[in-house]
Enzyme design. Structure first.
Site, PDB file in Angstrom:
ATOM      1  N   LEU A  76      49.904  53.315  46.920  1.00  0.00           N
ATOM      2  CA  LEU A  76      48.817  52.373  46.655  1.00  0.00           C
ATOM      3  C   LEU A  76      49.385  51.167  45.922  1.00  0.00           C
ATOM      4  O   LEU A  76      49.977  51.313  44.854  1.00  0.00           O
ATOM      5  CB  LEU A  76      47.766  53.021  45.755  1.00  0.00           C
ATOM      6  CG  LEU A  76      47.078  54.260  46.289  1.00  0.00           C
ATOM      7  CD1 LEU A  76      46.199  54.862  45.194  1.00  0.00           C
ATOM      8  CD2 LEU A  76      46.245  53.924  47.518  1.00  0.00           C
ATOM      9  N   ASN A  77      49.186  49.998  46.510  1.00  0.00           N
ATOM     10  CA  ASN A  77      49.832  48.810  45.944  1.00  0.00           C
ATOM     11  C   ASN A  77      48.880  47.609  45.935  1.00  0.00           C
ATOM     12  O   ASN A  77      49.296  46.473  46.039  1.00  0.00           O
ATOM     13  CB  ASN A  77      51.090  48.507  46.777  1.00  0.00           C
ATOM     14  CG  ASN A  77      51.967  47.451  46.152  1.00  0.00           C
ATOM     15  OD1 ASN A  77      52.256  47.508  44.966  1.00  0.00           O
ATOM     16  ND2 ASN A  77      52.369  46.463  46.956  1.00  0.00           N
ATOM     17  N   GLY A  78      47.572  47.891  45.836  1.00  0.00           N
ATOM     18  CA  GLY A  78      46.617  46.776  45.921  1.00  0.00           C
ATOM     19  C   GLY A  78      46.299  46.137  44.583  1.00  0.00           C
ATOM     20  O   GLY A  78      45.656  45.100  44.523  1.00  0.00           O
ATOM     21  N   GLY A  79      46.764  46.775  43.489  1.00  0.00           N
ATOM     22  CA  GLY A  79      46.363  46.306  42.154  1.00  0.00           C
ATOM     23  C   GLY A  79      47.292  45.229  41.612  1.00  0.00           C
ATOM     24  O   GLY A  79      48.478  45.183  41.934  1.00  0.00           O
ATOM     25  N   GLY A 184      38.651  48.932  45.211  1.00  0.00           N
ATOM     26  CA  GLY A 184      39.223  50.113  44.562  1.00  0.00           C
ATOM     27  C   GLY A 184      40.065  50.923  45.531  1.00  0.00           C
ATOM     28  O   GLY A 184      40.025  50.708  46.748  1.00  0.00           O
ATOM     29  N   ASN A 213      50.050  56.464  43.303  1.00  0.00           N
ATOM     30  CA  ASN A 213      50.049  55.112  42.727  1.00  0.00           C
ATOM     31  C   ASN A 213      51.461  54.532  42.749  1.00  0.00           C
ATOM     32  O   ASN A 213      52.417  55.247  42.423  1.00  0.00           O
ATOM     33  CB  ASN A 213      49.587  55.151  41.266  1.00  0.00           C
ATOM     34  CG  ASN A 213      48.151  55.630  41.109  1.00  0.00           C
ATOM     35  OD1 ASN A 213      47.438  55.759  42.094  1.00  0.00           O
ATOM     36  ND2 ASN A 213      47.736  55.896  39.890  1.00  0.00           N
ATOM     37  N   ASP A 215      52.648  52.712  40.626  1.00  0.00           N
ATOM     38  CA  ASP A 215      53.192  52.656  39.262  1.00  0.00           C
ATOM     39  C   ASP A 215      53.582  54.041  38.737  1.00  0.00           C
ATOM     40  O   ASP A 215      53.876  54.198  37.571  1.00  0.00           O
ATOM     41  CB  ASP A 215      52.208  51.965  38.308  1.00  0.00           C
ATOM     42  CG  ASP A 215      50.897  52.719  38.132  1.00  0.00           C
ATOM     43  OD1 ASP A 215      50.826  53.902  38.500  1.00  0.00           O
ATOM     44  OD2 ASP A 215      49.939  52.122  37.601  1.00  0.00           O
ATOM     45  N   LYS A 362      50.576  52.005  32.701  1.00  0.00           N
ATOM     46  CA  LYS A 362      49.278  51.336  32.637  1.00  0.00           C
ATOM     47  C   LYS A 362      49.294  50.231  31.590  1.00  0.00           C
ATOM     48  O   LYS A 362      48.470  49.328  31.628  1.00  0.00           O
ATOM     49  CB  LYS A 362      48.172  52.338  32.265  1.00  0.00           C
ATOM     50  CG  LYS A 362      48.010  53.493  33.234  1.00  0.00           C
ATOM     51  CD  LYS A 362      47.607  53.034  34.620  1.00  0.00           C
ATOM     52  CE  LYS A 362      47.533  54.204  35.577  1.00  0.00           C
ATOM     53  NZ  LYS A 362      47.540  53.782  36.988  1.00  0.00           N
TER      54      LYS A 362
HETATM   55  N1  UPG Z   1      44.914  50.018  43.781  1.00  0.00           N
HETATM   56  C1  UPG Z   1      44.771  49.619  45.081  1.00  0.00           C
HETATM   57  N2  UPG Z   1      43.629  48.985  45.443  1.00  0.00           N
HETATM   58  C2  UPG Z   1      42.605  48.750  44.587  1.00  0.00           C
HETATM   59  C3  UPG Z   1      42.760  49.183  43.247  1.00  0.00           C
HETATM   60  C4  UPG Z   1      43.916  49.805  42.883  1.00  0.00           C
HETATM   61  O1  UPG Z   1      45.679  49.821  45.902  1.00  0.00           O
HETATM   62  O2  UPG Z   1      41.600  48.169  44.991  1.00  0.00           O
HETATM   63  C5  UPG Z   1      46.161  50.733  43.392  1.00  0.00           C
HETATM   64  C6  UPG Z   1      46.936  50.124  42.232  1.00  0.00           C
HETATM   65  O3  UPG Z   1      47.862  49.168  42.704  1.00  0.00           O
HETATM   66  C7  UPG Z   1      47.636  51.347  41.631  1.00  0.00           C
HETATM   67  C8  UPG Z   1      46.684  52.496  41.973  1.00  0.00           C
HETATM   68  O4  UPG Z   1      45.796  52.028  42.969  1.00  0.00           O
HETATM   69  O5  UPG Z   1      48.864  51.605  42.271  1.00  0.00           O
HETATM   70  C9  UPG Z   1      45.895  52.989  40.770  1.00  0.00           C
HETATM   71  O6  UPG Z   1      45.074  51.956  40.300  1.00  0.00           O
HETATM   72  P1  UPG Z   1      44.642  51.831  38.774  1.00  0.00           P
HETATM   73  O7  UPG Z   1      43.597  50.816  38.653  1.00  0.00           O
HETATM   74  O8  UPG Z   1      45.864  51.672  37.948  1.00  0.00           O
HETATM   75  O9  UPG Z   1      44.030  53.285  38.556  1.00  0.00           O
HETATM   76  P2  UPG Z   1      43.664  54.020  37.247  1.00  0.00           P
HETATM   77  O10 UPG Z   1      42.468  53.433  36.637  1.00  0.00           O
HETATM   78  O11 UPG Z   1      44.819  54.177  36.342  1.00  0.00           O
HETATM   79  O12 UPG Z   1      43.304  55.476  37.765  1.00  0.00           O
HETATM   80  C10 UPG Z   1      43.892  56.188  38.834  1.00  0.00           C
HETATM   81  C11 UPG Z   1      42.886  57.277  39.183  1.00  0.00           C
HETATM   82  C12 UPG Z   1      42.692  58.217  37.988  1.00  0.00           C
HETATM   83  C13 UPG Z   1      44.046  58.779  37.569  1.00  0.00           C
HETATM   84  C14 UPG Z   1      45.043  57.657  37.297  1.00  0.00           C
HETATM   85  C15 UPG Z   1      46.440  58.200  37.061  1.00  0.00           C
HETATM   86  O13 UPG Z   1      41.683  56.663  39.592  1.00  0.00           O
HETATM   87  O14 UPG Z   1      41.808  59.258  38.320  1.00  0.00           O
HETATM   88  O15 UPG Z   1      43.869  59.579  36.404  1.00  0.00           O
HETATM   89  O16 UPG Z   1      45.129  56.782  38.451  1.00  0.00           O
HETATM   90  O17 UPG Z   1      47.299  57.172  36.683  1.00  0.00           O
END
Ligand code: UPG
Length: 465
Positions: A76-79, A184, A213, A215, A362
């Protein structure tokens, strides 16, 4: 499809922008929920702590490398990492030794392919905010450059921000781009389905997808989990970790009292009055790592049985349409979280995995830990806690005033990253800069009450500094 004029206006705006039908369907169902007052909150009284989970180390399973040919790894790399003051994909941030997250991910995949002599398929989900930079950066790896859009990238959808007063799509005179938001990471399912890529993957013989993720560099392909999934015919697996004090933002696993099903409660879905329970790590012991395993044909079947979508609980974020102008129109941004799909499958399970599979970034606190010697790079390019830490990451609390954003953090470590291998807790208050060769041990409390930046000279420190 739309049931109100506000919903119809959103639908028209999305159609005009070429958003896929799968995304429009999901969005309209979330719009209807939010318009009728749904907050997406999950009350403590409706759940009980998840219990009796299997531990990965104890699962007996024979590894089946032949499953790799029907498996896709997707990151997942949208953030954007706005929480850390970044306006680019967070994965472009340097992690260690000059390599950023994308380098680590690429090297992990290449190592695995070599190790197993397989052509393990790799994909990235980008958003409209991350696709250009990511494509440009990854082009230095030949194997990901060719057919990038077709083979590697899954471009996620965009949805309109909606006005809090009327639920109409919001407009922004400064920039039209501000009117849209990626919905999301729960959008993964609509993006796969709506782009036709889910069908194409299934037609090409792919059955399993491992998502995580970008990250989290501890999340690499694991043949034992994959083989377990196949052996038990599971539709969906969530990897969870025993929670530590650092696991505050994100989501924990629980069980729905009414249905007995496992569910994910994200921090954004916790009512204010239940926050104490949410943060109680001995009550809700299992944290979602967001490392998920999905059976692709089961995903398709679940979506087709439900009007081409998964009914994921909506998360309603309150913002202003122009993020840099707090007096601009108040909007809701509707999002869903990928892990909440655990309730959408008949045969879903959660497995407790070792902490080595979860090393998220994070905040700049996490980044300092990762850059330090508390984390080491393994032969297969994972970043894991050094063995002597016995699974416990250092608890780092940098002063938000100076180090919430990466720019401030870069000044802090410009001359060197301190050694944290023997540090339990580090608290930094005020503006400081580490010299090279600083070693921090035990509990360390660094305080600078003056407004000038003070240097921490080379040497070993413990206690109050
Ligand atoms: N991301 C997308 N598209 C979006 C939003 C996010 O690809 O529209 C990616 C983002 O790049 C990252 C990942 O999704 O690689 C996670 O996004 P992030 O906003 O950092 O998520 P968190 O709020 O940290 O939470 C996620 C889960 C949570 C879990 C946590 C673990 O929702 O349940 O505990 O990741 O780190």
């Amino acid at each position: 499809m739309a049931s109100t004029t506000a919903a119809a206006a959103c639908e028209a705006k999305m159609k005009a922008a070429g958003v896929s039908l799968a995304c429009i369907t999901s969005f309209l169902s979330q719009h209807a929920a939010v318009s009728s007052g749904a907050t997406g909150n999950i009350a403590e009284a409706s759940i009980r702590p998840a219990a009796d989970l299997e531990y990965l180390q104890k699962i007996e399973v024979a590894e089946k490398p032949e499953l790799l040919q029907s498996t896709v790894v997707l990151k997942l790399n949208g953030g954007l990492g706005t929480g850390m003051g970044l306006d680019k994909a967070k994965s472009l941030l340097e992690v260690k030794n000059g390599d950023n997250f994308l380098d680590f991910i690429a090297k992990q995949i290449l190592y695995f392919r070599e190790q197993y002599k397989s052509n393990l398929k790799f994909m990235l989900m980008n958003s409209f905010s991350t696709n250009v930079d990511t494509k440009e950066y990854l082009s230095k790896y030949d194997t990901f450059r060719e057919n990038f859009e077709e083979d590697v990238e899954l471009l996620q959808n965009k949805v309109p921000k909606i006005r809090q007063d009327t639920f109409e799509p919001a407009s922004c005179a400064v920039s039209e781009e501000n009117e849209w938001v990626p919905p999301g990471h729960g959008d993964l399912y609509a993006a796969l389905y709506g782009s036709g890529k889910l069908d194409r993957l299934i037609d090409a013989g792919y059955k399993y997808m491992f998502v995580s993720n970008s990250d989290n560099l501890g999340a690499t392909m694991d043949l034992r989990i994959l083989s377990h999934m196949q052996e038990k015919s599971l539709d969906f697996i969530m990897e969870v970790c025993e929670r530590t004090e650092s696991d505050k933002k994100g989501g924990h696993l629980a069980q729905d009292i009414a249905t007995g099903k496992l569910l994910l409660r994200e921090s954004a879905q916790c009512p204010k009055e239940d926050e104490g329970d949410f943060q109680n790590i001995s009550k809700h012991r299992y944290f979602n790592t967001n490392n998920l395993w999905i059976n692709l044909p089961s995903l398709k079947a679940a979506m087709e049985a439900n009007n081409g979508m998964l009914s994921l609980p909506v998360i309603r974020n309150s913002k202003t349409v122009n993020p840099t102008d707090s007096s601009s129109t108040k909007v809701f941004q509707l999002e869903t979280a990928m892990g909440t799909a655990i309730t959408s499958f008949a045969n879903a399970s959660a497995i407790v995995v070792p902490r080595t599979r979860f090393a998220p970034v994070k905040t700049c606190n996490d980044l300092l830990s990762l850059r330090s010697d508390a984390y080491v790079i393994t032969e297969d390019y994972r970043l894991v806690l050094a063995e002597s830490r016995q699974g416990n990451p250092p608890v780092v609390a940098l002063d938000d005033k100076h180090y919430k954003f990466v720019a401030g953090f870069n000044t802090l470590v410009e001359k060197g990253v301190p050694s944290l291998i023997a540090c339990n807790r580090l608290k930094v208050t005020g503006s400081v800069q580490f010299d090279a060769n600083v070693v921090l041990e035990g509990d360390v409390n660094i305080t600078n009450t003056s407004t000038d930046t003070r240097s921490i000279a080379s040497g070993t420190y413990t206690g109050d500094v």
